[in-house]
Design an enzyme around this catalytic site. Structure first.
Site, PDB file in Angstrom:
ATOM      1  N   LYS A 231      65.382  27.283  50.478  1.00 32.08           N
ATOM      2  CA  LYS A 231      64.527  28.324  49.902  1.00 32.08           C
ATOM      3  C   LYS A 231      63.116  28.209  50.467  1.00 32.08           C
ATOM      4  CE  LYS A 231      63.208  30.246  45.371  1.00 32.08           C
ATOM      5  NZ  LYS A 231      63.345  30.068  43.901  1.00 32.08           N
TER       6      LYS A 231
ATOM      7  N   SER B 116      66.265  30.685  38.042  1.00 35.61           N
ATOM      8  CA  SER B 116      66.230  31.183  39.416  1.00 35.61           C
ATOM      9  C   SER B 116      67.296  30.630  40.345  1.00 35.61           C
ATOM     10  CB  SER B 116      64.849  30.925  40.034  1.00 35.61           C
ATOM     11  OG  SER B 116      63.893  31.761  39.440  1.00 35.61           O
TER      12      SER B 116
ATOM     13  N   SER C  95      64.893  33.937  41.263  1.00 35.64           N
ATOM     14  CA  SER C  95      64.156  34.209  42.474  1.00 35.64           C
ATOM     15  C   SER C  95      64.818  33.665  43.740  1.00 35.64           C
ATOM     16  CB  SER C  95      62.749  33.597  42.353  1.00 35.64           C
ATOM     17  OG  SER C  95      62.835  32.171  42.209  1.00 35.64           O
TER      18      SER C  95
END
EC number: 6.3.5.7
Length: 488
Positions: A77, A176, A152
């Site tokens: 990420k 997330s 997210s």
């Protein structure tokens, strides 16, 4: 030939037997990324040159037969620092930022000869539940490209679900990892707070953030957690408690296990078909020998309100460091220092980030601190106490990961409150610092449904045990979207 359908153990056997090399596996992974990227948009940066260079070095010294992850590609990420590879947090503010150090989680992966293949798309500074607030692009759901992937960590989830990579890392502040895992039909774990070092993670909510793994199966998820979990003197919140092997209970039966099903997790706002899916899963656990009983978590209904006060307040503090002076974006229309700060932050941050900074600043301001931030902390304690009471009698908590399946692109991104409520089932886990996993449990309207299992602190191995037992008698994890090669 693609290798994305092979498990990590199968890939390891091929690498050890020299039927493929780390370079060949990396090249095939890069091909899988490129062939699917236009459809889903999982990546902000694909580090092709660095990945191939690392793979060549691994081939030169040889695959370690005792190291399961040697030569295995990993997507990371884009809020997790990677030395020499752009780390933007999906923000204009950091559009050109290359860290000079690796996050501890990444360093741990490198120590096991894993290959960082690229950085995945996300909501800006991890603030969002749809990966639509990214400065760079909107990621699309692997199963239906008109739907959101969740957020997210949307890019990390779709990278695995679409067959671009086998493993990825995300971060989870209020759901997330688990929410996008649910929306894309993969396995995502939010570890106990402190299990994976936050050093090198671009901070959002420091008392809530936790890095965790995505994988197609429960065992592979646990195998990646084995790599990244570690104590770390660079992170003051790093936990000293360690499990030697998170896969140790996988394969054991769950006879006698006591599982709680909170009535609040199947109440107002939960899609009726998701409720049916969860109740069917509860029956499956009972068939496996576990006891499933209804309980109450009475303060969980306040979780969203508490979370957005605490997380936004922490974000307001954490994001003060982005000022256009030392690194990242700087507005070029400033005439003095004050204008540099104001213009850079006004132009560099997106709307959702600015909204949360304002909310957090208000909650911390004189005259409002006691009414908002202090009170939120007190209610957070009540939520923690609710969990403690349940775990005094039960091993795990069971429920849906999300109240609905993936919603359409551009449907909730202009309605912040509706977007916030999408995290109502995952947020309490972060507030309490507990481990939670989302595993595939069915489909509604052709879209994956996630089942959430929550445990007391440091019980990831028990969570994996129960999740693997469910996975062993179902085939939801084996079903793949068309982009991966499935028939859905």
């Amino acid at each position: 030939m693609s290798f994305n359908h092979k498990t990590i153990e199968e890939l390891h056997d091929l690498l050890v037997a020299k039927e493929i090399s780390a370079t060949e596996l990396t090249q095939k992974t890069l091909e899988d990324i490129k062939s699917r990227e236009e459809a889903v948009g999982s990546f902000i940066t694909v580090s092709e040159e660095a990945a191939l260079k690392q793979a060549a070095a691994i081939d030169a010294k040889g695959i370690d037969s005792d190291n399961l992850m040697s030569g295995i590609p990993l997507a990371v990420k884009d809020n997790i620092s990677t030395k020499g590879i752009l780390t933007t947090a999906a923000s204009k503010m950091l559009y050109n930022y290359e860290p000079i150090f690796d996050a501890t989680s990444v360093a741990n992966a490198y120590a096991k000869d894993m290959i960082v293949i690229g950085k995945t798309n996300m909501d800006e500074f991890a603030m969002g539940g749809s990966t639509e607030t990214s400065y760079f692009k909107k990621t699309k759901n692997a199963w239906d490209h008109t739907k959101v992937p969740g957020g997210s960590s949307g890019g990390s989830a779709t990278a695995v679900a679409s067959g671009q990579v086998r493993l990825s890392l995300g971060s989870d502040t209020g759901g997330s990892i688990r929410q996008p895992a649910a929306f894309n039909g993969v396995v995502g774990l939010k570890p106990t707070y402190g299990t994976v070092s936050r050093y090198g993670l671009i901070a959002f909510g420091s008392s809530l953030d936790q890095i965790g793994p995505f994988a197609p199966t429960v065992k592979e998820n646990a195998q990646l957690l084995n790599v990244v979990a570690s104590s770390d003197v660079k992170d003051a919140t790093s936990a000293p408690v360690r499990i030697a092997d998170y896969t140790s209970k996988i394969g054991r039966d769950i006879k006698g296990m006591k599982i709680a099903l909170p009535k609040e997790y199947l109440g107002e706002g939960i899609d009726p078909e998701i409720k049916e899916t969860v109740l069917a899963a509860a029956k499956q656990f009972e068939a496996l020998g576990a006891t499933v009983e209804e309980v109450s978590l009475p303060h969980s209904k306040y979780g969203v309100a508490v979370y957005y006060i605490i997380a936004s307040s922490e974000a307001s503090s954490n994001l003060q460091r982005f000022d256009g002076i030392r690194y990242g974006f700087r507005a070029d229309d400033a005439k003095n220092l004050d204008e540099i700060y104001v213009n850079t932050r006004s132009q560099g941050f997106g709307d959702e980030v600015k909204r949360r900074i304002m909310l957090g600043t208000f909650s911390l301001s004189s005259g409002y601190y006691d009414a908002y931030f202090k009170k939120a902390g007190q209610v957070r304690t009540l939520i923690i106490e609710d969990f403690d009471k349940v775990f005094a009698d039960y091993d795990l908590i069971l429920g849906p990961t999300t109240p609905t399946v993936a919603f359409g692109l551009d449907t909730l991104n202009h309605d912040p409150v509706a977007m916030y409520l999408a995290d109502l089932l995952t947020i309490p886990v972060n507030l309490a610092g507990l481990p939670g996993i989302s595993i595939p449990a069915g489909f509604v309207d052709g879209l994956p449904v996630g089942l959430q299992l929550i445990g007391p602190k440091y019980t990831e191995e028990t969570i994996y045990q129960a999740a693997a037992a469910f996975e062993a008698v179902t085939d939801y994890h084996k079903q793949q979207p068309i982009i991966f090669g499935g028939d859905k």
